[in-house]
Design a protein around this motif. Sequence first.
Motif, PDB file in Angstrom:
ATOM      1  N   VAL A 139      42.619  41.562  37.568  1.00  0.00           N
ATOM      2  CA  VAL A 139      43.362  41.780  38.814  1.00  0.00           C
ATOM      3  C   VAL A 139      44.838  41.947  38.500  1.00  0.00           C
TER       4      VAL A 139
ATOM      5  N   CYS B  26      39.744  34.485  37.594  1.00  0.00           N
ATOM      6  CA  CYS B  26      39.634  35.760  36.875  1.00  0.00           C
ATOM      7  C   CYS B  26      40.848  35.953  35.967  1.00  0.00           C
TER       8      CYS B  26
ATOM      9  N   ASN C 297      34.756  37.862  35.911  1.00  0.00           N
ATOM     10  CA  ASN C 297      34.963  38.865  34.856  1.00  0.00           C
ATOM     11  C   ASN C 297      35.882  40.013  35.270  1.00  0.00           C
ATOM     12  N   SER C 298      36.522  39.881  36.418  1.00  0.00           N
ATOM     13  CA  SER C 298      37.404  40.953  36.898  1.00  0.00           C
ATOM     14  C   SER C 298      38.779  40.862  36.257  1.00  0.00           C
TER      15      SER C 298
ATOM     16  N   VAL D  21      35.068  43.952  31.287  1.00  0.00           N
ATOM     17  CA  VAL D  21      35.590  43.784  32.642  1.00  0.00           C
ATOM     18  C   VAL D  21      34.614  44.465  33.592  1.00  0.00           C
ATOM     19  N   ASP D  22      34.251  43.770  34.683  1.00  0.00           N
ATOM     20  CA  ASP D  22      33.316  44.381  35.634  1.00  0.00           C
ATOM     21  C   ASP D  22      34.032  45.172  36.728  1.00  0.00           C
ATOM     22  N   ILE D  23      35.204  44.700  37.172  1.00  0.00           N
ATOM     23  CA  ILE D  23      35.958  45.389  38.227  1.00  0.00           C
ATOM     24  C   ILE D  23      37.447  45.292  37.903  1.00  0.00           C
ATOM     25  N   ILE D  24      38.174  46.373  38.125  1.00  0.00           N
ATOM     26  CA  ILE D  24      39.633  46.352  38.049  1.00  0.00           C
ATOM     27  C   ILE D  24      40.182  46.503  39.457  1.00  0.00           C
TER      28      ILE D  24
ATOM     29  N   ASN E  29      36.085  40.472  46.724  1.00  0.00           N
ATOM     30  CA  ASN E  29      35.177  41.081  45.745  1.00  0.00           C
ATOM     31  C   ASN E  29      35.439  40.710  44.290  1.00  0.00           C
ATOM     32  N   ALA E  30      36.581  40.116  43.978  1.00  0.00           N
ATOM     33  CA  ALA E  30      36.891  39.786  42.582  1.00  0.00           C
ATOM     34  C   ALA E  30      35.928  38.726  42.054  1.00  0.00           C
ATOM     35  N   THR E  31      35.567  38.852  40.780  1.00  0.00           N
ATOM     36  CA  THR E  31      34.671  37.895  40.128  1.00  0.00           C
ATOM     37  C   THR E  31      35.359  37.288  38.901  1.00  0.00           C
TER      38      THR E  31
END
Length: 782
Positions: free
Chosen positions: A609, A640, A606-607, A569-572, A602-604
């Motif tokens: 959410v 995502c 690989n995020s 995961v790149d961002i949570i 900003n979500a991608t």
Amino acid sequence: RKWRGKCRQVGISESGIDEAVQKLLARGYKVGRMEQLETSEQAKSRGSTSVIRRKLVHVLTPSTTSEGNIGPDAVHLLAVKETCKELGNGSTTIGFAFVDCAALKVWVGSVEDDASCAALEALLMQVSPKEVIFNARGLSKDAQKALKKYSSTGPAAPLLSPVQPGADFVDPAEVKNFLDLKGYFKRSCNKWDHAFDGEDHDVALCALGSLVNHLERLMLNEVLHNGDILSYEVYKGCLKMDGQTLVNLEIFNNNVDGSPSGTLYRYLDNCVTLPGKRLLRKWICHPLKDVEKINHRLDVVDKLVDNATLSTAQYLRKLPDLDRLLGRVKASIQSSEALLLPLIGAKILKQRIKVFGLLVKGLRVGLDLLRLLQKECLTASLAKVVSLPVLDGDNGLDKFLTQFEAAIDSDFPNFQDHNATDFDTETLSILMELFIEKATEWSQLIYAISCVDVLRSFSITAKFSSGVMCRPVILPLSKPSNICNDTGGSTLNIKGLWHPYALGESGGLPVPNDLHLAGNTNIRYPRTLLLTGPNMGGKSTLLRASCLAVIMAQLGCYVPGETCVLSLVDIIFTRLGATDRIMTGESTFFIECTETASVLQNATYNSLVLLDELGRGTSTFDGYAIAYAVFRHLVETVNCRLLFATHYHPLTKEFASHPHVALQHMACSFKLKSQSSSPTEQELVFLYRLTSGACPESYGMQVALMAGIPKTVVESALSAAQVMKKMNRESFKSSEQRANFSTLHEQWFTTLLDISKTDGGLNSDNDDDNDLFDTLFCCGMT
């Protein structure tokens, strides 16, 4: 205690001054320390009316304390600067510099931010400063709001100190000249200009200038001359979590009383040493985003779990705070001026002898620990996690350290209570100068020991946890795929997931659940979970447990569950809870929208959410419309991994047949209080079990009864609810009809109509028509 002029004075004996200073610092005071430069006899020799010379030697503050009982947490003083980008989209760059005076380390860096100030909030949560210095004119209103919010609600409640007029730097070239002219950081393991990485180093350099200027005013020259300067990354190369996510997931402080109990940090903290505890916090702030590095940590944890007889804890318990001891020794280099003070010079010398002796003896214990791991064949695995210094041979630390042990035993055999003499000053100075020649290697050794402590802590968590723990299988970041041709991509599959520090019924373990998002080798799961269920049914707990499992996995730790397979995961992102901020004039709904905007921007692919009850802060229809639009955008545009909890049941009808959405709910049952079938006579029983399909309703009336709302009021509410359902029956019927026709089907149907209207039909020899054939094939496959 007496009054002299307008100043109230207190008499304190020299032996009790240190304790008094610590009490004042604990209450937030700044303490200036004046010392006599001569004895009364020396003053009289200059004349019978001569006044004893005194001088302000240094100023102590809560954010720069380096001695006494300052606790396990690092004490930081932070300086921030901000500059606007020229893109015109509200983006900014935050430059920062912060210092740990006890460890004699300064960090500098910069991070891109926007109007939400999510990056600034993340920086504040990671650093947890005791004091923040800033130029109010150089910070946007949003940034100042974020600082005030953290100061009033953050766990550290730092002091906000505006920079003194004329004490700020706006020109980075001026800062460079100033540092070179003063000769600051010349003894750092890195040259000060090597600490700046990236394109936006100018704003970071100005922040460093503000910090240095502040330290100068406090007369902390030992930090500026002998301290190490290092680069610091808020997000780069790690799993990104903004400040609100760290709060929502209760990573460092719980949301009840703000204490560390019931947090991820407390759950994972089985560390024995203080440097280990501080490193654990740093690791939690920066989970890895590299499969190989994660597996290297897990390999060490595996071996520590399997080797139950390894006595690492016995060595770790003998260790003092090596990081701070090394800092105090470095601070003593070429600072003999304090030793010349007539009344406290001998006391300072005695303290330095004790500190140096404790450091040398402590490093011996740490070195013996690494040798033990070497015998147990663990250093090969550990070397892949951390760079180990050379221990043996002519250039090894063992030989070097043995010489200093012999010197301590010879010159200061009773180093913890040595009666210092003038001769000891020169001896100690020479020993320290020689010792600091290998300061980089000593720091390397201390860091390696801290890594062992943290990895051992992970193994203790895995081995003695009250629930089932497993080693996660980590897959690399996935490439974005078209929603029509999604063959799995990013995955998150956990069997038997449970929240690591939430209590179940009667104080037992939470009910484990299976979570499946996206790709799987055998079964293809949707990437989105639309979750319904009654209040207090366990929805938020499941959402938090999912995120915590990802964080623990990317830390290199075992996760709570029977099996776990996840793509990096790149961002949570998290949007949980309902709060307002009266002091800053922000309503619950405004905060909801601000946090959701950050997710959408900003979500991608690989995020991960998490959105919990989005839209509840405004009217029902506006709230539902926003929840619908946000949900659809994340499912069909961002694509995502998404966990979306809601009480808007029409949403479940809208997306019931969507191929990329799974409907599940937290199960519950009823226990009859009497023979009556009235809802007010039925007791709601939470099962906390994740079950397929949408929840029939939210059971708000039963929860209201459980909360103590009078039965007559609830019965009145039931009658009103029936009337409202009758009035909106046509709308409900419309939602029922949508259950078999999703938004994606609607999009495909529109595409097919467009294709049918193309001139000349379809021709397989035409490139444009080949694209149309691909679209038709995509629709048919899904």
